[in-house]
Design a protein around this motif. Sequence first.
Motif, short mmCIF file in Angstrom:
data_model
loop_
_atom_site.label_atom_id
_atom_site.label_comp_id
_atom_site.label_asym_id
_atom_site.label_seq_id
_atom_site.Cartn_x
_atom_site.Cartn_y
_atom_site.Cartn_z
N ALA A 14 -25.85 27.69 -36.02
CA ALA A 14 -26.45 27.19 -34.78
C ALA A 14 -26.66 25.67 -34.89
CB ALA A 14 -27.77 27.89 -34.51
N VAL A 15 -26.87 25.05 -33.74
CA VAL A 15 -27.04 23.59 -33.69
C VAL A 15 -28.37 23.28 -33.01
CG1 VAL A 15 -26.11 21.47 -32.65
CG2 VAL A 15 -24.55 23.16 -33.61
N LEU A 16 -29.09 22.31 -33.57
CA LEU A 16 -30.44 22.00 -33.08
C LEU A 16 -30.47 20.64 -32.37
CD1 LEU A 16 -33.53 22.60 -33.05
CD2 LEU A 16 -33.65 21.52 -35.31
N GLY A 17 -30.99 20.64 -31.17
CA GLY A 17 -31.23 19.37 -30.45
C GLY A 17 -32.71 19.24 -30.16
N ILE A 18 -33.20 18.03 -30.32
CA ILE A 18 -34.63 17.78 -30.07
C ILE A 18 -34.74 16.58 -29.15
CG2 ILE A 18 -36.84 17.12 -31.11
CD1 ILE A 18 -35.88 18.40 -33.70
N ALA A 27 -37.32 21.41 -28.11
CA ALA A 27 -36.31 21.72 -29.12
C ALA A 27 -35.43 22.81 -28.55
CB ALA A 27 -36.99 22.20 -30.40
N CYS A 28 -34.13 22.72 -28.81
CA CYS A 28 -33.19 23.67 -28.23
C CYS A 28 -32.14 24.03 -29.27
CB CYS A 28 -32.55 23.02 -27.00
SG CYS A 28 -31.44 24.10 -26.12
N LEU A 29 -31.97 25.32 -29.49
CA LEU A 29 -30.98 25.80 -30.46
C LEU A 29 -29.83 26.41 -29.69
CD1 LEU A 29 -30.96 26.18 -33.64
CD2 LEU A 29 -31.58 28.57 -33.19
N ILE A 30 -28.61 25.95 -30.00
CA ILE A 30 -27.46 26.49 -29.26
C ILE A 30 -26.47 27.13 -30.22
CG2 ILE A 30 -27.68 24.83 -27.36
CD1 ILE A 30 -25.24 23.33 -28.52
N GLY A 456 -28.30 25.80 -14.78
CA GLY A 456 -29.39 26.66 -15.25
C GLY A 456 -30.19 26.05 -16.37
N THR A 457 -29.58 25.12 -17.11
CA THR A 457 -30.27 24.50 -18.25
C THR A 457 -31.09 23.29 -17.80
OG1 THR A 457 -28.25 23.26 -18.56
CG2 THR A 457 -28.58 25.15 -20.03
N TRP A 464 -31.10 20.14 -24.69
CA TRP A 464 -29.82 20.85 -24.69
C TRP A 464 -28.66 19.83 -24.80
CZ3 TRP A 464 -25.83 21.39 -20.83
CH2 TRP A 464 -24.89 22.37 -21.13
N GLY A 465 -28.75 18.75 -24.02
CA GLY A 465 -27.71 17.71 -24.09
C GLY A 465 -27.61 17.13 -25.49
#
Length: 544
Positions: A14-18, A27-30, A456-457, A464-465
């Motif tokens: 998974a990839v983490l964006g903050i 924080a968003c995990l995709i 939706g995001t 997320w971006g």
Amino acid sequence: MSVDAATVIADGRAVLGIELGSTRIKACLIGPDAAVLATGSHEWENRFVDRRWTYGLDEVWSGLQAAYTDLVSDASGRHDAALASVSAIGVSAMMHGYLAFDADGELLVPFRTWRNTSTGPAAEALTTSFGVNIPLRWSIAHLYQAVLDGEEHVPAIASVTTLAGYVHEKLTGRRVLGVGDASGMFPIDPSTRDYDADLLGRFDALAADTALPGPVRSLLPDVLVAGESAGGLTEAGARLLDPSGALRPGAVAAPPEGDAGTGMVATRAVVPRTGNVSAGTSIFAMVVLERPLAGLHHELDVVTTPAGDPVAMVHCNNGASELAAWVGLFRRFADAAGRPVDADTAFDVLLREALEGDADAGGLLAYNHLAGEPIAGLSEGRPLLVRSPDSPFTLANVIRAQLYGVYGTLALGMRVLAEEDVALDRMYAHGGMFRTAGVAQRFLAAALDAPVAVAGTASEGGAWGMAVLAAFAAHRAAAHTSAAPAAGAAASGADLDDYLLESVFASTTFDTADPEPADVAGFAAWLDRYRAGLAVESAAVDAL
Ligand SMILES: Nc1ncnc2c1ncn2[C@@H]1O[C@H](COP(=O)(O)OP(=O)(O)O)[C@@H](O)[C@H]1O
Ligand SMILES: O=C(CO)[C@@H](O)[C@@H](O)COP(=O)(O)O
């Protein structure tokens, strides 16, 4: 889905964006298809200390840890998965402002955020010298103002960065910035995708014979373009995010970005003729340019996409915070009446009520200016609700006026952009205001007189971006492993857009609101009255 997600998380894929926004750290995990696997957030608030908007660095770390912990528990609750590593990570944050450090890495003065409007003389001198608009909130204006004011700390400055740059350095050991975030510190030359060399020279000439240790380039972080590797998460960095010790180091790190750039990525608005509006604490609209602006306008800044292409921005310091304050008032009423409602429900009820209001909000004017607003010519803010005795004073009109008020100053700036003939094929929107579907979006379409698309995001857009940019950095690093291990190559805007189209947005649907003619006419009438009433707002600033 749940089983796959659990495997992706457990395998460390998974990839983490903050993103550190002004009111929420998100924080968003995709997963590999950019689908959201888990989210976490933490609320925080800037403080006005010694007449400056600030956050403490201790709040930065406790907030990041809280948002990360919340995300870990969401991953566990949703997928029964324990998060212990991620393949890539990226940090973005509110842009601009001033974080100055000495040679030992000690913060010299409290963080001065983008919201401070105390940099007038510096911004004016730099705008004149550079021939490009340098807004009050840009880092270089803060730095030069400190020089002009002869502040004691100036001789000790060894580095200046943004909030995202600071966090990234602590997580990875690399003092770098993504070009989009760097473009809010100092103007970028689109041909080199680095600081403008000519303007660096002009700054040094202005600052010669002052106490500033120069040249200014030596104080600024190095600039990286989307897709380039910006180091990796270190052991010490992992402990800062996750003091429990569960998170392992090693994730590829993307260049740290600003929330303008992550908004562009989250809405796939990274190539010319695309644009997006970010509506949170502040509100700003951005359009990727086909050609340079013809004139210099104090309403327009030029920043860049994460790939380094020029973007015209209309930025307003005051967005949806005053709206949130009104919603808070109604929540308190509900509490007092013994019928408590949560925040999302209160927004939902009130925003839907606004749909029943008059197209011109019954002539009610709401000024959302909590802070100063350069575009409206305000040095400070005094939120106001003004009406004539015969204005229909209904709840629907009060809330509609508040929503229109969020877009008032933005609409004034967008009219300047329209006069520049900047071409725009599509406008997207994101930010907390779009958590209630269909209302803020419909009125934004009316304010811009253009279709507005929301994905939706949208309400988690920035984090997320940033996760998507981190996935892009990992993707480029993998593609270049044989040539340059663990190092991705700088991408062009078209490369980034291709990646977004193929790997991220292939199956994303946007909900588009077309402007409704009655709303467009109503907002235009409201805006004329709003423009006239700015004199009242100015008088309030002077008098109170
Ligand atoms: N459920 C909701 N519906 C509509 N607007 C909301 C809702 N929840 C919060 N908001 C608005 O979103 C704003 C925060 O947006 P956000 O993008 O999270 O801001 P920031 O990035 O500046 O922290 C709040 O000021 C509030 O007005
Ligand atoms: O100034 C900019 C962009 O230019 C933003 O970083 C700043 O307004 C903060 O944005 P938020 O309101 O926190 O989303």
